[in-house]
Design an enzyme around this catalytic site. Structure first.
Site, PDB file in Angstrom:
ATOM      1  N   GLU A 249       0.191   8.078  -3.650  1.00  0.00           N
ATOM      2  CA  GLU A 249       1.795   7.786  -2.632  1.00  0.00           C
ATOM      3  C   GLU A 249       2.817   8.273  -2.688  1.00  0.00           C
ATOM      4  OE1 GLU A 249       0.973   5.266  -0.873  1.00  0.00           O
ATOM      5  OE2 GLU A 249      -1.217   5.595  -0.665  1.00  0.00           O
TER       6      GLU A 249
ATOM      7  N   HIS B 234       0.633  -0.919  -0.247  1.00  0.00           N
ATOM      8  CA  HIS B 234       0.275  -0.287   0.233  1.00  0.00           C
ATOM      9  C   HIS B 234       1.136   0.988   0.004  1.00  0.00           C
ATOM     10  CE1 HIS B 234      -3.057   2.239   2.140  1.00  0.00           C
ATOM     11  NE2 HIS B 234      -3.385   2.552   0.966  1.00  0.00           N
TER      12      HIS B 234
ATOM     13  N   HIS C 101       2.894  10.896   0.442  1.00  0.00           N
ATOM     14  CA  HIS C 101       4.423   9.924   1.129  1.00  0.00           C
ATOM     15  C   HIS C 101       5.493  10.748   1.086  1.00  0.00           C
ATOM     16  CE1 HIS C 101       0.400   8.968   3.525  1.00  0.00           C
ATOM     17  NE2 HIS C 101       0.102   8.064   2.523  1.00  0.00           N
TER      18      HIS C 101
END
Length: 231
Positions: free
Chosen positions: A119, A67, A123
């Site tokens: 992502e 993930h 992040h």
């Protein structure tokens, strides 16, 4: 000033304010970019597809998938949407096959770049603010792919006779994974108490360590391990 002109001015102001408040990755940029460690999060496609609309090829994923690799702080918070270059898929051309295998998307149409872009921009941009391993988009994804190969969750669960289609005590699942990998993971479930995620904590040198207690953990005493996706 006419009502029409006023309406246009207000619309432009609202759009500008929204863009300034919510950055790339669909989140409000952090004011503090510091962080302490990474959380490598894997998810079970069988649970993901139980609660979300999945692509027709999702039934190919009968194994745990990646993930994200998320910078975290010791106080339980995290940075997000930090300054940095925008996502560029051309920088990942040599990783595309591995990304499709280990980091596939189930919910973002046929193009997984939307998932990878999210992502990176939420992040990955923060990972590069305090750690040389992930200062570029390529390094961020390559580091995550390198880490995930060290944590074969399905093999560890099978060795402990934990198989999908049955219910297990959450503590037993966590104990089996800790025995296999030598560190305390975060074992997560969804609101239906379906086994959903496993997270591993790694330091800034990418070395695993015992995860501290987290809101990512399943609060239920027992959870059900669903079958792989049947799309």
């Amino acid at each position: 000033m006419s009502r029409l002109v006023l309406a246009i001015v207000l619309a432009v102001c609202v759009a500008g304010c929204t863009a300034a408040t919510f950055g790339r990755g669909g989140c409000k940029p952090s004011s503090n970019f510091n962080w302490d460690y990474f959380l490598l999060m894997q998810q079970w496609p069988g649970t993901e597809c139980n609660t979300s609309h999945c692509l027709p090829n999702a039934d190919n994923y009968n194994y745990w998938t990646l993930h994200g690799l998320w910078p975290q702080r010791n106080d339980g918070s995290w940075p997000q949407c930090c300054p940095g270059p925008s996502y560029d898929p051309s920088r990942l051309s040599d990783l595309k096959d591995l990304l499709n295998q280990y980091w596939p998307s189930f919910e973002h149409g046929s193009d997984p770049n939307a998932f990878w872009s999210h992502e990176w921009e939420k992040h990955g941009t923060c990972a590069g603010t305090d750690h040389s391993c992930c200062s570029t988009e390529h390094d961020y994804f390559a580091s995550a792919l390198g880490l995930v190969k060290n944590f074969n969750i399905e093999s560890a669960l099978e060795a402990a006779n934990i198989k999908y289609g049955s219910e297990y005590r959450t503590s037993a699942v966590q104990a089996a994974l800790k025995s296999a990998f030598g560190v305390r993971p975060l074992v997560g479930c969804n609101r239906q108490y379906l086994f959903w995620t496993v997270g591993f904590c790694v330091d800034k040198n990418l070395k695993p360590f015992d995860c501290p207690p987290s809101n990512e953990e399943c609060r239920a005493a027992e959870m059900f391990y669903p079958h792989p996706p049947r799309v």
